[in-house]
Design a protein around this motif. Structure first.
Motif, PDB file in Angstrom:
ATOM      1  N   LYS A  26       0.910 -53.904-112.749  1.00  0.00           N
ATOM      2  CA  LYS A  26       0.173 -54.961-112.056  1.00  0.00           C
ATOM      3  C   LYS A  26      -0.550 -54.459-110.808  1.00  0.00           C
ATOM      4  O   LYS A  26      -1.085 -55.249-110.047  1.00  0.00           O
ATOM      5  CB  LYS A  26       1.123 -56.091-111.671  1.00  0.00           C
ATOM      6  N   GLY A  27      -0.515 -53.141-110.591  1.00  0.00           N
ATOM      7  CA  GLY A  27      -1.186 -52.590-109.413  1.00  0.00           C
ATOM      8  C   GLY A  27      -0.392 -52.716-108.130  1.00  0.00           C
ATOM      9  O   GLY A  27      -0.906 -52.435-107.046  1.00  0.00           O
ATOM     10  N   ILE A  28       0.854 -53.125-108.234  1.00  0.00           N
ATOM     11  CA  ILE A  28       1.686 -53.330-107.044  1.00  0.00           C
ATOM     12  C   ILE A  28       1.965 -52.002-106.342  1.00  0.00           C
ATOM     13  O   ILE A  28       1.918 -51.912-105.112  1.00  0.00           O
ATOM     14  CB  ILE A  28       3.018 -54.027-107.403  1.00  0.00           C
ATOM     15  N   GLY A  29       2.251 -50.945-107.109  1.00  0.00           N
ATOM     16  CA  GLY A  29       2.515 -49.639-106.510  1.00  0.00           C
ATOM     17  C   GLY A  29       1.317 -49.148-105.710  1.00  0.00           C
ATOM     18  O   GLY A  29       1.464 -48.654-104.593  1.00  0.00           O
ATOM     19  N   SER A  30       0.135 -49.309-106.254  1.00  0.00           N
ATOM     20  CA  SER A  30      -1.087 -48.893-105.552  1.00  0.00           C
ATOM     21  C   SER A  30      -1.313 -49.722-104.298  1.00  0.00           C
ATOM     22  O   SER A  30      -1.662 -49.191-103.240  1.00  0.00           O
ATOM     23  CB  SER A  30      -2.296 -49.012-106.466  1.00  0.00           C
ATOM     24  N   GLU A  31      -1.101 -51.024-104.401  1.00  0.00           N
ATOM     25  CA  GLU A  31      -1.258 -51.885-103.218  1.00  0.00           C
ATOM     26  C   GLU A  31      -0.237 -51.512-102.141  1.00  0.00           C
ATOM     27  O   GLU A  31      -0.545 -51.505-100.956  1.00  0.00           O
ATOM     28  CB  GLU A  31      -1.107 -53.349-103.597  1.00  0.00           C
ATOM     29  N   LEU A  32       0.973 -51.196-102.569  1.00  0.00           N
ATOM     30  CA  LEU A  32       2.025 -50.787-101.651  1.00  0.00           C
ATOM     31  C   LEU A  32       1.642 -49.517-100.903  1.00  0.00           C
ATOM     32  O   LEU A  32       1.724 -49.448 -99.674  1.00  0.00           O
ATOM     33  CB  LEU A  32       3.329 -50.568-102.429  1.00  0.00           C
ATOM     34  N   VAL A  33       1.203 -48.507-101.628  1.00  0.00           N
ATOM     35  CA  VAL A  33       0.844 -47.227-101.004  1.00  0.00           C
ATOM     36  C   VAL A  33      -0.361 -47.401-100.078  1.00  0.00           C
ATOM     37  O   VAL A  33      -0.366 -46.889 -98.953  1.00  0.00           O
ATOM     38  CB  VAL A  33       0.579 -46.148-102.076  1.00  0.00           C
ATOM     39  N   TRP A  69      -1.905 -40.961-105.923  1.00  0.00           N
ATOM     40  CA  TRP A  69      -2.741 -41.988-105.307  1.00  0.00           C
ATOM     41  C   TRP A  69      -3.700 -41.360-104.298  1.00  0.00           C
ATOM     42  O   TRP A  69      -4.891 -41.679-104.280  1.00  0.00           O
ATOM     43  CB  TRP A  69      -1.863 -43.050-104.636  1.00  0.00           C
ATOM     44  N   LEU A  70      -3.191 -40.448-103.486  1.00  0.00           N
ATOM     45  CA  LEU A  70      -4.027 -39.791-102.484  1.00  0.00           C
ATOM     46  C   LEU A  70      -5.136 -38.955-103.126  1.00  0.00           C
ATOM     47  O   LEU A  70      -6.255 -38.905-102.609  1.00  0.00           O
ATOM     48  CB  LEU A  70      -3.172 -38.923-101.560  1.00  0.00           C
ATOM     49  N   GLU A  71      -4.842 -38.316-104.245  1.00  0.00           N
ATOM     50  CA  GLU A  71      -5.860 -37.532-104.942  1.00  0.00           C
ATOM     51  C   GLU A  71      -7.006 -38.411-105.442  1.00  0.00           C
ATOM     52  O   GLU A  71      -8.150 -37.976-105.502  1.00  0.00           O
ATOM     53  CB  GLU A  71      -5.237 -36.769-106.118  1.00  0.00           C
ATOM     54  N   LYS A  72      -6.713 -39.662-105.757  1.00  0.00           N
ATOM     55  CA  LYS A  72      -7.726 -40.595-106.245  1.00  0.00           C
ATOM     56  C   LYS A  72      -8.467 -41.314-105.111  1.00  0.00           C
ATOM     57  O   LYS A  72      -9.435 -42.029-105.369  1.00  0.00           O
ATOM     58  CB  LYS A  72      -7.079 -41.640-107.157  1.00  0.00           C
ATOM     59  N   HIS A  73      -7.997 -41.165-103.876  1.00  0.00           N
ATOM     60  CA  HIS A  73      -8.567 -41.876-102.737  1.00  0.00           C
ATOM     61  C   HIS A  73      -8.835 -40.903-101.583  1.00  0.00           C
ATOM     62  O   HIS A  73      -8.110 -40.884-100.589  1.00  0.00           O
ATOM     63  CB  HIS A  73      -7.620 -42.995-102.292  1.00  0.00           C
ATOM     64  N   PRO A  74      -9.878 -40.096-101.724  1.00  0.00           N
ATOM     65  CA  PRO A  74     -10.178 -39.092-100.696  1.00  0.00           C
ATOM     66  C   PRO A  74     -10.506 -39.683 -99.321  1.00  0.00           C
ATOM     67  O   PRO A  74     -10.473 -38.964 -98.323  1.00  0.00           O
ATOM     68  CB  PRO A  74     -11.370 -38.321-101.268  1.00  0.00           C
ATOM     69  N   ASP A  75     -10.780 -40.986 -99.261  1.00  0.00           N
ATOM     70  CA  ASP A  75     -11.047 -41.614 -97.971  1.00  0.00           C
ATOM     71  C   ASP A  75      -9.796 -41.679 -97.089  1.00  0.00           C
ATOM     72  O   ASP A  75      -9.881 -42.052 -95.914  1.00  0.00           O
ATOM     73  CB  ASP A  75     -11.667 -43.003 -98.152  1.00  0.00           C
ATOM     74  N   TYR A  76      -8.656 -41.259 -97.624  1.00  0.00           N
ATOM     75  CA  TYR A  76      -7.423 -41.185 -96.842  1.00  0.00           C
ATOM     76  C   TYR A  76      -7.067 -39.745 -96.469  1.00  0.00           C
ATOM     77  O   TYR A  76      -6.011 -39.490 -95.898  1.00  0.00           O
ATOM     78  CB  TYR A  76      -6.264 -41.843 -97.600  1.00  0.00           C
ATOM     79  N   ASP A  77      -7.950 -38.800 -96.771  1.00  0.00           N
ATOM     80  CA  ASP A  77      -7.694 -37.384 -96.461  1.00  0.00           C
ATOM     81  C   ASP A  77      -7.467 -37.141 -94.972  1.00  0.00           C
ATOM     82  O   ASP A  77      -6.767 -36.207 -94.595  1.00  0.00           O
ATOM     83  CB  ASP A  77      -8.843 -36.495 -96.943  1.00  0.00           C
ATOM     84  N   ASP A  78      -8.071 -37.977 -94.122  1.00  0.00           N
ATOM     85  CA  ASP A  78      -7.905 -37.782 -92.680  1.00  0.00           C
ATOM     86  C   ASP A  78      -6.440 -37.874 -92.255  1.00  0.00           C
ATOM     87  O   ASP A  78      -6.038 -37.262 -91.273  1.00  0.00           O
ATOM     88  CB  ASP A  78      -8.744 -38.784 -91.884  1.00  0.00           C
ATOM     89  N   LEU A  79      -5.624 -38.606 -93.005  1.00  0.00           N
ATOM     90  CA  LEU A  79      -4.207 -38.725 -92.663  1.00  0.00           C
ATOM     91  C   LEU A  79      -3.422 -37.458 -92.949  1.00  0.00           C
ATOM     92  O   LEU A  79      -2.329 -37.265 -92.432  1.00  0.00           O
ATOM     93  CB  LEU A  79      -3.578 -39.888 -93.443  1.00  0.00           C
ATOM     94  N   LEU A  80      -3.998 -36.591 -93.771  1.00  0.00           N
ATOM     95  CA  LEU A  80      -3.306 -35.377 -94.169  1.00  0.00           C
ATOM     96  C   LEU A  80      -3.667 -34.184 -93.279  1.00  0.00           C
ATOM     97  O   LEU A  80      -3.050 -33.138 -93.380  1.00  0.00           O
ATOM     98  CB  LEU A  80      -3.651 -35.039 -95.631  1.00  0.00           C
ATOM     99  N   ARG A  81      -4.652 -34.353 -92.414  1.00  0.00           N
ATOM    100  CA  ARG A  81      -5.088 -33.270 -91.548  1.00  0.00           C
ATOM    101  C   ARG A  81      -4.100 -33.055 -90.413  1.00  0.00           C
ATOM    102  O   ARG A  81      -3.460 -34.010 -89.952  1.00  0.00           O
ATOM    103  CB  ARG A  81      -6.464 -33.578 -90.978  1.00  0.00           C
ATOM    104  N   PRO A  82      -4.003 -31.817 -89.901  1.00  0.00           N
ATOM    105  CA  PRO A  82      -3.071 -31.524 -88.811  1.00  0.00           C
ATOM    106  C   PRO A  82      -3.317 -32.348 -87.544  1.00  0.00           C
ATOM    107  O   PRO A  82      -2.384 -32.745 -86.885  1.00  0.00           O
ATOM    108  CB  PRO A  82      -3.261 -30.047 -88.531  1.00  0.00           C
ATOM    109  N   ASN A  83      -4.556 -32.606 -87.217  1.00  0.00           N
ATOM    110  CA  ASN A  83      -4.857 -33.355 -85.989  1.00  0.00           C
ATOM    111  C   ASN A  83      -5.761 -34.527 -86.305  1.00  0.00           C
ATOM    112  O   ASN A  83      -6.747 -34.378 -87.008  1.00  0.00           O
ATOM    113  CB  ASN A  83      -5.557 -32.463 -84.958  1.00  0.00           C
ATOM    114  N   LEU A  84      -5.435 -35.678 -85.738  1.00  0.00           N
ATOM    115  CA  LEU A  84      -6.294 -36.861 -85.936  1.00  0.00           C
ATOM    116  C   LEU A  84      -7.376 -36.874 -84.877  1.00  0.00           C
ATOM    117  O   LEU A  84      -7.210 -36.479 -83.783  1.00  0.00           O
ATOM    118  CB  LEU A  84      -5.461 -38.152 -85.829  1.00  0.00           C
TER     119      LEU A  84
END
Length: 93
Positions: free
Chosen positions: A47-54, A78-93
């Protein structure tokens, strides 16, 4: 749809839908939220709940100005499919 909530006592972000709770568990290490496991009850699967949760969890991580790391395969995928969240994976924000 319900709101994603950070349940700090249980070290998980969770969402309740139709009386069932889906959760993604984490450890907090030096400003990094390390996602370790995601669990979606069978009643909510497909139902897409896991994706909404993440997404909701990562939106909160971003709002709190933390970084994220995924050990959980579901969160990694999920992160591989949503590159717009890559900034969270970088060492410095």
């Amino acid at each position: 749809m319900s709101e994603v909530v950070n349940n700090m006592e249980k070290h998980r972000y969770e969402i309740e839908v139709d009386g069932h709770v889906a959760a993604t568990y984490y450890r907090f290490l030096d400003g990094v939220i390390v996602f370790t496991h995601t669990q979606v009850p069978p009643e909510l699967e497909g139902k897409g709940i896991g994706s909404e949760l993440v997404k909701g969890a990562l939106d909160q991580v971003r709002a709190d100005r933390f970084r994220a790391r995924a050990q959980c395969p579901f969160v990694k995928d999920w992160l591989e499919k949503h590159p717009d969240y890559d900034d969270l994976l970088r060492p410095n924000l």
